[in-house]
Design an enzyme around this catalytic site. Structure first.
Site, PDB file in Angstrom:
ATOM      1  N   SER A   1       0.844  -1.192   0.000  1.00 44.20           N
ATOM      2  CA  SER A   1       0.000   0.000   0.000  1.00 44.20           C
ATOM      3  C   SER A   1       0.878   1.240   0.000  1.00 44.20           C
ATOM      4  CB  SER A   1      -0.899   0.016   1.253  1.00 44.20           C
ATOM      5  OG  SER A   1      -1.522   1.274   1.415  1.00 44.20           O
TER       6      SER A   1
ATOM      7  N   TYR B   1      -0.744  -0.089  10.751  1.00 46.49           N
ATOM      8  CA  TYR B   1      -0.967  -0.436   9.348  1.00 46.49           C
ATOM      9  C   TYR B   1       0.171   0.063   8.464  1.00 46.49           C
ATOM     10  CZ  TYR B   1      -3.119  -0.749   4.728  1.00 46.49           C
ATOM     11  OH  TYR B   1      -3.376  -1.031   3.412  1.00 46.49           O
TER      12      TYR B   1
END
Length: 250
Positions: A141, A156
């Site tokens: 990501s 994250y």
């Protein structure tokens, strides 16, 4: 891009990017092993794959569980005898800051799913990929490359930054064995993952923030996965492909 007689193992295949990739691989002739926790969603993906390609093999499992990871590899090899492509796609999003009361529980949960599972899957699959001269695609990501300006995402973002460097190190280690390892870093994508994480912003609101004024759909990322898994990318390893509609420019 024909994947006839190729065995493709995809985690997080019950929806979103994983499901789109599974259907695309099936269309191109691959035998796909679908891995996910939601049996009903997996069955729907299985049916979609079967409409245009081979009927996939379904493994209901939780990649954050070591026993399940071992079972995924064992059952795939028992079914097909080999693995040509591993797509480490399973992941979760969470919102936490270093001052959050839940920082350690969130950190452990996210790292277990986003990083540790990919490491263990790769460890167990690597000997089979060496035999097949296969390749690995890790779904990362852009969050691993920048800070979050809206809500803190300490765990994250750390998990994805670690996955990026894991990809590079494994690419270097497996290159002499003829195995390629790459990653894809999407920006916002229209999947269930944001909803499951409790994001209230509408897709329209997110679109307005991005330079290209749009959000990707899962198929766009699936197309990149198939490219990197194909012989068209035979010279590409240790690379990270960003597909974010300009989000990294912000």
């Amino acid at each position: 891009m024909s994947f006839k007689n190729k065995i493709v193992l995809i985690t997080g295949a019950s929806s979103g990017i994983g499901a789109a990739a599974a259907i695309s691989f099936a269309k191109e002739g691959a035998n796909v092993a679908l891995v996910g926790r939601n049996e009903q969603k997996l069955q729907k993906v299985k049916e979609e794959c079967a409409k245009t390609g081979n009927v996939p093999f379904v493994v209901r499992a939780d990649v954050s569980n070591d026993q399940d990871v071992m079972r995924i590899i064992e059952e795939t090899i028992e079914k097909f005898g080999k693995i040509n492509v591993l797509v480490n796609n399973a992941g979760m999003i969470g919102f936490d800051g270093i001052l959050s009361d839940n920082i350690m529980s969130m950190f452990d949960s996210i790292m277990k799913t986003n990083l540790r599972a990919a490491v263990y899957m790769t460890h167990l699959a690597a000997p089979h990929l060496i035999k097949s001269k296969g390749n690995i695609i890790n779904i990362s990501s852009i969050a691993g490359k920048k800070t979050s300006k809206i809500r803190p995402m300490v765990s994250y973002t750390a998990s994805k930054a670690a996955l990026d460097h894991f990809t590079r190190n494994v690419a270097a280690e497996l290159a002499p064995h003829g195995v390629r390892v790459n990653s894809i870093s999407p920006g916002p994508v229209k999947t269930d993952i944001l909803i499951n994480a409790g994001v209230n912003s509408s897709m329209v609101d997110i679109e307005k923030m991005l330079p290209l004024g749009r959000i990707s759909d899962s198929q766009e990322i699936a197309d990149l996965i198939l490219f990197l898994a194909s012989d068209k990318a035979k010279a590409i390893t240790g690379s990270d492909y960003v597909s974010d509609n300009g989000a990294m420019l912000l």
